[in-house]
Write a protein that holds these residues in place. Structure first.
Motif, PDB file in Angstrom:
ATOM      1  N   LEU A  57       0.819  -1.212   0.000  1.00 34.60           N
ATOM      2  CA  LEU A  57       0.000   0.000   0.000  1.00 34.60           C
ATOM      3  C   LEU A  57       0.852   1.262   0.000  1.00 34.60           C
ATOM      4  O   LEU A  57       0.633   2.172  -0.797  1.00 34.60           O
ATOM      5  CB  LEU A  57      -0.905  -0.029   1.232  1.00 34.60           C
ATOM      6  N   GLU A  76       3.782   1.732  -0.960  1.00 33.47           N
ATOM      7  CA  GLU A  76       4.514   1.922  -2.217  1.00 33.47           C
ATOM      8  C   GLU A  76       3.700   2.689  -3.245  1.00 33.47           C
ATOM      9  O   GLU A  76       4.257   3.410  -4.067  1.00 33.47           O
ATOM     10  CB  GLU A  76       4.909   0.554  -2.793  1.00 33.47           C
ATOM     11  N   GLN A  77       2.380   2.514  -3.189  1.00 34.14           N
ATOM     12  CA  GLN A  77       1.518   3.218  -4.143  1.00 34.14           C
ATOM     13  C   GLN A  77       1.584   4.723  -3.944  1.00 34.14           C
ATOM     14  O   GLN A  77       1.196   5.485  -4.804  1.00 34.14           O
ATOM     15  CB  GLN A  77       0.061   2.767  -3.996  1.00 34.14           C
ATOM     16  N   PHE A  78       2.009   5.134  -2.762  1.00 33.78           N
ATOM     17  CA  PHE A  78       2.064   6.572  -2.485  1.00 33.78           C
ATOM     18  C   PHE A  78       3.504   7.075  -2.429  1.00 33.78           C
ATOM     19  O   PHE A  78       3.780   8.131  -1.897  1.00 33.78           O
ATOM     20  CB  PHE A  78       1.332   6.875  -1.173  1.00 33.78           C
ATOM     21  N   GLY A  79       4.386   6.285  -2.940  1.00 36.58           N
ATOM     22  CA  GLY A  79       5.764   6.733  -3.031  1.00 36.58           C
ATOM     23  C   GLY A  79       6.546   6.626  -1.735  1.00 36.58           C
ATOM     24  O   GLY A  79       7.580   7.268  -1.583  1.00 36.58           O
ATOM     25  N   LEU A 113       4.166   7.349 -10.405  1.00 38.69           N
ATOM     26  CA  LEU A 113       3.904   8.062  -9.151  1.00 38.69           C
ATOM     27  C   LEU A 113       3.642   9.548  -9.394  1.00 38.69           C
ATOM     28  O   LEU A 113       2.793  10.147  -8.749  1.00 38.69           O
ATOM     29  CB  LEU A 113       5.102   7.903  -8.211  1.00 38.69           C
ATOM     30  N   LEU A 142      -2.772   9.941   1.324  1.00 37.67           N
ATOM     31  CA  LEU A 142      -2.375   8.912   2.272  1.00 37.67           C
ATOM     32  C   LEU A 142      -3.475   8.642   3.290  1.00 37.67           C
ATOM     33  O   LEU A 142      -3.743   7.500   3.645  1.00 37.67           O
ATOM     34  CB  LEU A 142      -1.101   9.377   2.981  1.00 37.67           C
ATOM     35  N   ILE A 193      -5.932   1.604  -8.937  1.00 33.69           N
ATOM     36  CA  ILE A 193      -5.118   1.415  -7.741  1.00 33.69           C
ATOM     37  C   ILE A 193      -5.748   0.347  -6.837  1.00 33.69           C
ATOM     38  O   ILE A 193      -5.050  -0.469  -6.235  1.00 33.69           O
ATOM     39  CB  ILE A 193      -4.894   2.759  -7.009  1.00 33.69           C
ATOM     40  N   MET A 223      -4.011  -3.319  -5.972  1.00 30.53           N
ATOM     41  CA  MET A 223      -3.786  -3.794  -4.607  1.00 30.53           C
ATOM     42  C   MET A 223      -4.440  -5.153  -4.399  1.00 30.53           C
ATOM     43  O   MET A 223      -3.873  -6.036  -3.752  1.00 30.53           O
ATOM     44  CB  MET A 223      -4.360  -2.788  -3.609  1.00 30.53           C
TER      45      MET A 223
END
Lengths: 140, 382, 368
Positions: free
Chosen positions: A90, A92-95, B272, B318, B351, B355
């Motif tokens: 997870l 990693e998806q946000f850097g 990204l 996040l 996304i 996952m």
């Protein structure tokens, strides 16, 4: 050693927190950058808690629970284990690098393991540097 | 329990003509309503044109005829309507694979009572967004989209029927190569036959005018057998060859879809930096969460004050998508509703599906199918 | 459970929305994917719009007695209203409406005002004037080469914002202007201009933007400082051969400002302070007045036609319960000038009446 690395550690009350305690009473040296937060069980940790830690500026998050089969609540650490394996993907998806997150099973008697884990995690984080998330835009 | 197969069609000639292949689903629903086995039927109904449909709750079997026929240009989701608005009756629901998977996930979360529900599955080759479909019919079929009165997906083609009775078909592959065709989620969906229902109906392997039905559960077998006994449907045995044809078709489709999965989630997956650009667009409308059939919590953590920050302009991904990903992505059924409703055109379902895929690789958990509970709910052992 | 199509009344874009009706109450919304404007996408306000139906609902006509609103009946209140209307001269009477009434209602309101020779009539339209200019449509936005945005369009009118995002993905240049440093619009635009006054910005219009504006350009704006700004924008558009798309305040402002005079805050205040009897139709005058800004005195006699109790209706002498948009059929004209019809989704409360009916009853009584 730089002091600006912030490390948040969520420790299970029955095992890892005890382990940290053991390390402390035995005067084992480990990096002071870790801020330990006691939780009753690793299974109690919600993914949102760790995400909030990163959002608020943590450079790394550590989670410590009991060894498999030793959970005070029978199965909390099993639940956590599945969540944790997903969590690595997870962030990693946000850097956020996978290495900024670590979980370990540490019992109350394993003060040395706690010390070692903290040391190696701190070194890894030091290599990565502090976490720079560019994304949040603040309104003035 | 192993599945059993049959070819069925409606005994009533009128119903037989109305439906897609023999009106079987309509007559099974009629049987359920007429005999008070269920109080209501949840299905979708055409509204004016083939591009528009709304979910409808029917309690009178005479109204069922208006719901007959397939609607590929109206991507709906009915799973979350059940716990929200119709949890108080005995229900039969007609579901395409994503509906069935949504229902399955909600059952695991104790939001839907299995015992109150008959699930009639439909084979599904994918759906189209209404606007795209209209433009596509104009461009590739060279017809006025308003003249289309029926459409179906068969033998790798999207076939339309016009007012004057003519039929036209174009290969899905040709359309999708040029960026048209089915919704992105449907392109990569690997489940064409929803075997998590009681019975699955479809035309693969069947002769014209008949429906190939796979009876998955005991409940489903009783349902079909009683329907035959009560004179609503007639049946024929299935030959081994027909079963093989169906399996072969399914295999071909799954392989095709796997390629799309690879394309969407790995090869062409946004970088990204691109994601950062997408997150900057977010206007915090909670559309993705509200439409998600899996998200059912009464209180949502992403709306809590300690997760929000009023001075943030776009919400921090996040603690917005991140938390949602952590809470339900393992159960993502790839229905694509979140992407459909996003006013800011964020390819959000990618996304989630990515996952789920990763989680699936690690644990073999198939969202919407596996009997075990998802991780936040699972019991003690591995 | 019954799902029916409707038009979202939360802003002037005119998105389609499906309403979920359960046991005669609207309990939720469902995407309306075949709608050409929004294709099933709605903003937060749109998705929650069904809540306004029951919020602070007025179920029975109210009249003020000893400084308190008490329940009454239709015969009684209509008598009271018509007596009050008769006791004042037309100059002493004012009618204020919002842009949320249907086209049919606007028609009737303007006819009613003319019939009663009432000239103090107006609709609150922020600073937008009445205009008779060709405007762009939404589809133009998708293929625009450059777009100038005045105001936080992406956040406030997300379904226009969506088309701007699509244009940007197609390579369009997006310029934004606002009086704050950062907005959702500004972070998604190619270049943002911060200005203290939009008037000033238009006067000293940057060459940089001028160079980019051309035939397939649009100027989209949802706020201006002064009524004169509108003409300035029109001038810029005409000079550069581009199109304008004003985004008005309410779901039917477009039609309302064509049928009754559009007023800004000061003009509204002027009417409120000059009349003795004021009729408010679906408008809450306190919703846009900042108390410190303008000094307003509530007229001697205030009549509110509204479906929900608000600040204005709570100080009214008479409150007449009307229908909410989901309870009537009619047409709205969206900000691009498209007329869209919508049907009744649920039944109105027993003792409420449609605005048209209320006005007709008053009219009839006044004639008698």
């Amino acid at each position: 050693m730089s002091d600006d690395i912030k490390l948040v550690g969520f420790c299970c009350n029955w095992c890892c927190y005890g382990g940290a305690d053991t390390a402390g009473t035995a005067r084992m040296q480990y990096p002071p950058n870790v801020r330990v937060i006691r939780v009753m069980c690793s299974g109690r940790i919600n993914i949102s808690m760790i995400l909030k830690a990163y959002k608020e500026g943590a450079d790394g998050v550590f989670v410590g629970g009991c060894h498999m089969g030793d959970c005070h609540y029978v199965g909390g650490n099993y639940k956590w284990k599945r969540r944790a394996s997903m969590f690595e993907d997870l962030i990693e998806q946000f850097g956020i690098e996978k290495d900024r997150f670590r979980f370990e099973w540490i019992s109350a008697s394993e003060g040395e393991k706690f010390q070692q884990t903290m040391r190696s995690f701190y070194e890894d984080l030091n290599k990565l540097g502090s976490l720079n998330r560019k994304i949040t835009i603040k309104k003035k | 329990m192993s599945s059993e197969f049959l070819l069925i069609r409606a005994k009533d000639e009128l119903v037989c003509g109305l439906g897609e292949c023999g009106g079987s689903v309509t007559s099974i629903l009629q049987y359920l309503l007429d005999n008070d086995i269920v109080d209501n039927v949840l299905t979708i109904k055409k509204e004016g044109s083939v591009y528009d449909a709304v979910p409808v709750l029917i309690s009178n079997s005479e109204e069922l005829n208006s719901t007959a026929g397939s609607l590929h240009c109206a991507p709906t989701m009915v799973a979350d309507l059940i716990p929200k608005f119709i949890n108080d009756t005995k229900l039969a629901v007609v579901c395409k694979p994503c509906d069935a998977m949504g229902i399955n996930e909600l059952e695991k979360r104790n939001q839907i009572d299995k015992n109150n529900l008959y699930k009639i599955g439909l084979n599904c080759g994918g759906t189209l967004m209404p606007k795209q479909a209209k433009e596509m019919f104009e461009l590739f079929y060279e017809v006025n989209p308003d003249d289309v009165i029926k459409e179906e997906i068969d033998k790798g083609q999207i076939i339309i029927e016009l007012k004057d009775g003519t039929e036209k078909g174009v290969k899905i592959d040709d359309l999708e190569e040029k960026g048209w065709g089915r919704r992105e989620n449907c392109q990569r969906c690997e489940i064409m036959i929803p075997r998590n229902t009681d019975i699955v109906c479809g035309n693969w392997g069947a002769e014209k005018g008949w429906t190939f039905v796979e009876m998955v559960t005991g409940k489903g077998k009783d349902l079909v057998n009683n329907g035959i006994k009560e004179g609503y449907i007639e049946s024929k045995t299935v030959s081994q060859k027909q079963i093989e044809i169906r399996e072969k078709l399914e295999g071909i489709m799954i392989n095709l879809m796997k390629k799309f999965g690879e394309k969407h989630l790995i090869i062409e997956y946004p970088s990204l930096e691109k994601w950062d650009e997408y997150w900057n667009r977010c206007i915090e409308c909670y559309g993705c969460r509200d439409i998600c059939p899996i998200c059912w919590c009464n209180e949502c953590e992403i709306e809590k004050n300690y997760m929000k920050n009023s001075i943030e302009l776009p919400p921090d991904p996040l603690t917005f998508q991140g938390i949602r990903l952590g809470h339900m992505s393992f159960s993502c059924i790839n229905c694509g509703q979140c992407e459909d409703v996003c006013p800011m055109e964020i390819p959000i379902s990618r996304i989630y599906k990515k996952m789920q895929r990763k989680y699936n690789e690690k644990t073999e958990y198939i969202a919407g199918f596996s009997d075990e509970l998802p991780p936040l709910f699972s019991s003690t052992n591995e | 459970m019954l799902i029916k199509h409707s038009i979202c009344p939360s802003c002037s874009v005119g998105c389609g929305i499906n309403l979920i009706n359960k046991n005669g109450k609207i309990v939720g919304t469902y995407p309306y994917k075949n709608h050409p404007i929004n294709e099933g996408k709605n903003c937060l306000r749109g998705k929650n719009i069904y809540k306004i139906v029951d919020e602070n609902r007025i179920l029975i006509p109210l009249k003020k007695e000893q400084n308190k609103l008490v329940e009454s009946n239709w015969e009684d209140v209509i008598n009271l209203v018509s007596n009050e209307f008769k006791s004042y001269s037309p100059e002493e009477i004012g009618i204020l409406i919002s842009g949320t009434n249907t086209n049919e209602e606007n028609e009737l309101i303007s006819k009613f005002a003319k019939g009663q020779k009432i000239t103090n009539v107006g609709v609150y339209a922020d600073n937008f004037p009445k205009f008779n200019k060709e405007i762009g449509n939404y589809d133009d936005l998708n293929d625009a080469k450059s777009i100038l945005l005045i105001g936080d369009i992406i956040k406030e009118n997300p379904l226009i914002g969506r088309r701007i995002i699509i244009a940007k993905e197609n390579g369009a240049k997006i310029f934004s202007v606002d009086d704050v440093n950062q907005t959702t619009t500004s972070i998604n635009s190619t270049k943002h201009f911060k200005t203290f006054s939009i008037t000033k910005f238009l006067e000293e219009f940057p060459q940089e933007i001028k160079d980019e504006l051309g035939k397939s350009s649009l100027i989209v704006f949802n706020k201006i400082d002064l009524k004169e700004d509108f003409d300035k924008i029109v001038k810029i558009a005409e000079d550069s051969n581009s199109k304008i798309l004003p985004v008005l305040k309410d779901c039917n402002s477009f039609d309302a400002i064509n049928k009754v005079p559009p007023l800004n805050k000061e003009e509204i205040a002027k009417i409120i302070n000059s009349v003795k009897l004021l009729l408010l139709i679906n408008i809450d005058i306190f919703s846009f007045f900042d108390e410190s800004e303008v000094n307003i005195h509530i007229p001697k006699y205030l009549i509110s036609i509204t479906h929900s109790l608000n600040e204005s209706s709570s100080v009214s002498n008479i409150v007449l319960p009307s229908y909410c948009w989901a309870e009537k059929s009619g047409t709205f004209t969206n900000t691009a000038g498209e007329v869209q019809s919508f049907d009744r989704v649920i039944k109105a409360p027993e003792n409420a009446l449609e605005e048209i009916q209320i006005l007709k009853m008053i009219e009839k009584k006044l004639k008698a």
